[in-house]
Design an enzyme around this catalytic site. Sequence first.
Site: not given
Length: 381
Positions: A46, A132, A174, A178, A203, A206, A233
Site C-alpha cells: 500500500n 473494512h 469508504e 480496499s 473511511d 486508500h 499506506k
Amino acid sequence: MKQDWLQEALQARAAKGQKRTLRTMDCCQHPFVEVEGRKLVNFSSNDYLGLAAHPLLVERGHAFAQAYGAGSRASRLVCGSHPGYLKVEAKLARLKGTEAALVLNSGWQANLGLLAALAGPKDLVLMDKLVHNSLIQGVLASGAPFKRFRHNDLDHLAQLLQEAQGKRVFVLAETIYSMDGDQPDLERLVGLTKAAGAFLILDEAHGTGVFGPEGMGLSVGLGADLVMGTFGKALGSFGAYLAGSELLVQYLINFHPGLIYSTALPPFALGAIDASLELVPKMGAEREHLGHLSQVLRQGLRQRGYDTLASQSQIVPLLVGEEAQCLALSAYLEDQGFLALAIRPPTVEPGKARLRLALSATHTLEQINGLLSALDRWGAL
Ligand SMILES: Cc1ncc(COP(=O)(O)O)c(C=O)c1O
C-alpha cells in the site's frame, strides 16, 4: 487448560485451504521486495507513493525522536501528547479543510473505537456491504443495531434511510474500497445523508495521498461529518487521523477508547508523518503517473478477458474466483518475479478470491507490461 480447540480451528482452516502463515519480507526500496533471498517486483504493497523509505521521512523521524525520545511515555490524555502532535494536527486540519483533526495510533484502532464512542443501542448504523472489518468490529462493540446496504448501491441506502426516520443514524462508507478499488458516488452519498439528517463517516484509508486536492483525499470539501484516513499506506508512515469539526474532535478526545486507553504514538512516527504531509501535496506528477499506470493495467487485464470489477484507482483486483486457482496464479507470478498475493475468504466473499494488484508511483510502465506478459504465459500454460 488443554488447547485442542486451537489446533482444531487451525486444522479446519487448513482443510479449507485458508490457513495463513507469516512470511518474512525484506523491505528494499519500493517497488521491490526481497522474499527468501529473491528480489521481486512488489504489487501487494500500500506504499502508493513510495514514501515508506523516503530519506526525508527517516530523517524527520530521527529528529523527532531526538527531540522527544523513543517512546511517548503514556496515553495522550496523560502525558503522551508531545508537541509533534500539535504540529501534525494543525497541518492536517488545514490540508483536509476541516476545523480540527486528531491523530490516532492506527486505522484499525481509530475505526474500532469510533462507533463505540459515537453510537449506542438506540441508534442505527447503515453501512456499505464492503466496509473494512475494523469498522464492522467497531459497530459490534457499540451495541448499535445495523443494516448493510448493497455495495455502492445508493438507492438501497436511500430506502434504508427512509425506513429509519426518527432514529439517529450513522452511515459508513469508504471513498476508495480496499479490495475492489472502486468508489461510491460521493456527492450523492453526502446529499442523501444530509437530507436524511444522518451522520456520515467516510473511511479514506486508500484515498489519502492519492486523490483530491493536494492529494488529501476525495472527501476534501465534500462536507462529510467525519473522515478517517491512515498514514500507513500512501503516506508511508504509521497511524491514522480523524478529521471533522472542533466540537467532534473535543468529543472524541473525551470518548474515543483508542485515544484514552492506549499509549501515544512514538515521536519517530509523528516525525515521519510530518515529513510526508510536507511532501504529499507536492507530488502531483507522481499521482498522475500512478493514475496512468492504473489505467494501463486495467485496460491490459480487461483486454485479456480478466475481470477487474469496477476499479477506478491504484487498487486493481484481478478476480479469479476459486481459491486454489488464485493461490496457483499467485505462486506462478512469484516464480516469474512478481509479488501479487492472493486475497481470499474470509477477507473477501467466498467465490471472489482475487489478486489484489496495488500500484505505486514508483512502478514503471515496463514493470506493468512485464506483469501482463507473465499473465499471457500463464494463459498459454
Ligand atoms: C479501508 C481500511 N480502513 C482501515 C484500515 C486499518 O488501517 P491501519 O492499517 O492503519 O490499521 C485499513 C487497513 O488495511 C483499510 O484498508
